[in-house]
Design a protein around this motif. Structure first.
Motif, short mmCIF file in Angstrom:
data_model
loop_
_atom_site.label_atom_id
_atom_site.label_comp_id
_atom_site.label_asym_id
_atom_site.label_seq_id
_atom_site.Cartn_x
_atom_site.Cartn_y
_atom_site.Cartn_z
N ASN A 333 0.82 -1.20 0.00
CA ASN A 333 0.00 0.00 0.00
C ASN A 333 0.86 1.26 0.00
O ASN A 333 0.58 2.22 -0.71
N ILE A 337 0.56 4.32 -2.54
CA ILE A 337 0.14 5.68 -2.22
C ILE A 337 1.30 6.65 -2.08
O ILE A 337 1.13 7.76 -1.60
N LYS A 340 0.40 9.71 -3.75
CA LYS A 340 -0.63 10.43 -3.00
C LYS A 340 0.02 11.30 -1.93
O LYS A 340 -0.37 12.45 -1.72
N LEU A 359 -4.00 14.64 3.48
CA LEU A 359 -4.22 13.23 3.16
C LEU A 359 -5.63 12.80 3.56
O LEU A 359 -6.29 12.03 2.87
#
Lengths: 391, 322
Positions: A333, A337, A340, A359
């Motif tokens: 993960n 991300i 992100k 976030l």
């Protein structure tokens, strides 16, 4: 008593398949592999020490009239060495036109200093003209992922106590040692299914001819985690030493228990088990924060007895335990991300905000950024980051 | 129609007159700024109501065009360790200011995220460099700021924005951006924002990214897609006795939405009272939830503790059926 110069373990090494005790399934698999070669190029025999992995390969060679080309952990096995020695052997015909087996013994002994060893081994598997057999104890390390995929895995299980006793009885007959079933049982129990260890102990015992086995130190074996889980969930015995004979840390074992509790427990017992585990974890946390290592004792007890006594009666039957998935998931993960995070950082700086909160609001922010290329420019988003928004 | 900037920035007030709400505070701060002398300030209150904005207005009024040289902004929730205070803050604080104002300004946003140690380190810095540097700190809860720092600051407590304030901001933006905002859409924008102006503006801009016609339906659709995944699904699995799925879903939610264990706990704690179970069981679950939160705060592994909590929900599900 006769003069002994040879160790029992070598003297009684199997000569034919019928000498190998308790491994019929593995024998069949190996025989099938040799017959069907080159349908599969390689197999990996794994299991605890002393279960007959190397013996099986040597016997298989004899039974099929093949030569053996062996490399073991006493040899340097880095890329260059494998290229120079194993690769030619894998491509040449053998002397006198006999076929051969390439034996890569103790493959888990290919260590950090054997640089490039494993990748080279994989290349050789792809090209070899001869069947390649590897053996190893701990093949679940991550560096063997690729290798595991390349070969058929054949497990050799630790032998049960009765099998070991019967085997020892035969040796005793041949060696004309006075029989004492009580001692045989003790030797067998202590060996934990390791035939080689039991032979060594028997030999020592018969040499010294002393009537107690107390001096035979319990072998400091590395218990594998599957075995530990079984002991923990199903056998309920000597808890406090349960985790002593493994190289795995308590914290790592905790992850394994965490993953597998639902396989053994349901409902009320499940809640009890997780309560015990969370208690173990609570003390783990305190150890880290306060560096107060005495708490390790409590972690240990909750993690062993606490888990086991979550249930009135221990379970029985075969359960297939899983490897812990959580850490891997988190890692995957984080890879996913990563973009992100960098977007959130750029955004936060621009609007006087914290990246952490950005976030949290990312879903809304994403819609705004995605729809407006001009804003993407203002934040100096990279192409990868813009691509991430499009996903 | 493409938008050229992020509206929370584009329409951030730059003068005292442009700010909505907080009128009492504005009056007092304004007089301080006019005297070209501010004490250390502590702004307390929920997010999205103008704390950072007011800090920015102060420095812009004080330094005019050279505000960037005399101003350091640090977000404590991203840089919360003691090293930040010892290095970045100190390095900036001990050098002299440029221009006619004798001090510089450090804005420490989300100061309640600073560790206790960092706050302790800060108190000496605040005193030693008072002559060359003033601090403005913002926080959600002033109780999380240690007393010695509070006593060195003038504390302003910001109030939640009222409906008329949020509406005014939205209307101003709508006019400049040529948006049609329906009356009921305005209503729901305020409701969802819960008085957080940043949230309202972001939601407005997200909706406007799809269409300039802002109606109730559009706002609801956008706000539904941006809501973090529901913790209720996790609890439903657990109450139905399906631990494996509950656990998997929980990890998914935490990872995909980057939600921390403590935030999950908060959501669970709220959700308990909406569940279809006896109040007696709710109390039991709340007790366990509290214990779980305590352990997480204390430094235990979030996930192991949450699993133990989920297991209690399994039990609650069984009791409820009997």
């Amino acid at each position: 008593m006769q003069l002994q110069t040879q160790s029992f373990a070598e003297k009684y090494r199997a000569q034919k398949y019928s000498d190998l005790v308790g491994q019929n399934k593995a024998i069949q698999e190996v025989q099938k592999f040799l017959k069907e070669f080159p349908k599969r190029k390689a197999i990996l025999l794994y299991g605890p020490p002393g279960t007959g992995k190397t013996s099986l390969v040597l016997t298989a060679a004899k039974e099929n009239n093949l030569e053996i080309f062996e490399l073991n952990s006493s040899d340097l096995r880095n890329k260059a060495k494998l290229e120079k020695i194993l690769k030619p052997a894998s491509e040449q015909e053998s002397l006198f036109k006999k076929g051969k087996i390439l034996l890569m013994d103790e493959v888990d002994g290919v260590t950090g200093t054997d640089i490039g060893g494993v990748p080279e081994l994989i290349r050789i598997i792809d090209r070899t003209f001869h069947p390649l057999i590897m053996t190893g104890n701990d093949i679940w390390q991550s560096k063997f992922v690729e290798l595991r995929r390349k070969c058929k895995l054949i497990e050799m299980k630790a032998l049960n106590t009765e099998t070991v006793i019967n085997f020892l009885k035969k040796i005793i007959e041949k060696e004309k040692i006075e029989e004492n079933i009580h001692f045989l049982r003790q030797i067998a129990l202590k060996s934990q299914g390791d035939i080689r260890a039991s032979l060594n102990d028997l030999q020592t015992y018969s040499l010294e001819n002393i009537s107690s086995l107390d001096y035979l130190e319990k072998r400091d074996k590395e218990e594998n985690i599957f075995h530990i889980l079984k002991l923990l969930f199903q056998e309920r015995q000597n808890f406090l030493g349960l985790f002593d004979n493994t190289k795995m840390s308590l914290d790592e074992i905790l992850l394994w228990i965490e993953e597998n509790i639902p396989k053994e427990y349901k409902n009320e017992t499940l809640a009890n088990a997780y309560l015990a585990l969370s208690n173990a974890d609570k003390f783990r946390g305190r150890i880290y924060r306060q560096q107060f290592w005495r708490f390790l004792l409590y972690q240990n007890i909750f993690q062993s007895a606490g888990i086991s006594y979550a249930k009135k009666y221990p379970n029985h039957g075969f359960v297939k335990y899983d490897r812990p998935k959580r850490i891997l998931k988190i890692w995957l993960n984080n890879q996913k991300i990563a973009k992100k995070k960098t977007i959130a950082q750029k955004y936060a700086k621009y609007v006087h905000y914290s990246a952490k909160r950005a976030l949290k609001d990312f879903n809304t922010i994403k819609i705004i950024l995605k729809a407006n290329p001009e804003i993407q420019n203002k934040l100096k988003l990279s192409e990868e980051e813009i691509a991430f928004l499009e996903k | 129609m493409g938008q050229s900037d992020i509206w929370t920035e584009k329409y951030r007030p730059t003068k005292f007159e442009e700010m909505v709400g907080q009128q009492e505070i504005l009056k007092r701060v304004r007089s301080l700024v006019q005297a070209l002398n501010i004490p250390h300030l502590l702004f307390a209150g929920p997010s999205g109501i103008g704390k950072s904005t007011l800090a920015l207005i102060i420095v812009k009024e004080l330094y005019k065009d050279s505000w960037r040289e005399n101003y350091l902004e640090l977000n404590a929730s991203d840089e919360r360790g003691i090293d930040v205070v010892r290095q970045k803050v100190k390095d900036f604080a001990r050098t002299k200011s440029l221009g006619n104002v004798p001090f510089k300004v450090i804005f420490l946003d989300e100061a309640d995220a600073l560790t206790k140690e960092a706050q302790q380190a800060l108190r000496r810095t605040m005193e030693n460099y008072t002559n060359t540097c003033r601090f403005i700190m913002s926080c959600n809860y002033s109780s999380k700021i240690i007393d010695p720092i509070q006593s060195r600051c003038v504390v302003f407590r910001f109030k939640l924005l009222e409906k008329k304030d949020v509406s005014e901001v939205i209307k101003r933006i709508a006019e400049k951006e040529n948006l049609q905002v329906a009356e009921d859409a305005l209503e729901v924008l305020y409701e969802i924002s819960e008085g957080d102006c940043r949230k309202a503006i972001n939601l407005l801009q997200a909706t406007a990214s799809i269409s300039p016609d802002i109606n109730l339906e559009m706002v609801n659709i956008i706000s539904a897609t941006t809501k973090p995944a529901d913790i209720k699904i996790v609890l439903d699995y657990a109450l139905a006795g399906d631990f494996i799925n509950a656990r998997e879903k929980l990890l998914d939610v935490m990872l995909k939405e980057s939600i921390s264990g403590t935030d999950i706990i908060k959501a669970i704690q709220k959700e308990i009272w909406n569940l279809q179970i006896d109040s007696e069981i709710k109390v039991k679950l709340t007790e366990k939830t509290g214990e779980t939160e305590f352990r997480i705060v204390e430094g235990s592994d979030e996930f192991v503790q949450l699993e133990s909590l989920l297991a209690s929900f399994i039990l609650a599900g069984i009791k409820q059926k009997v």
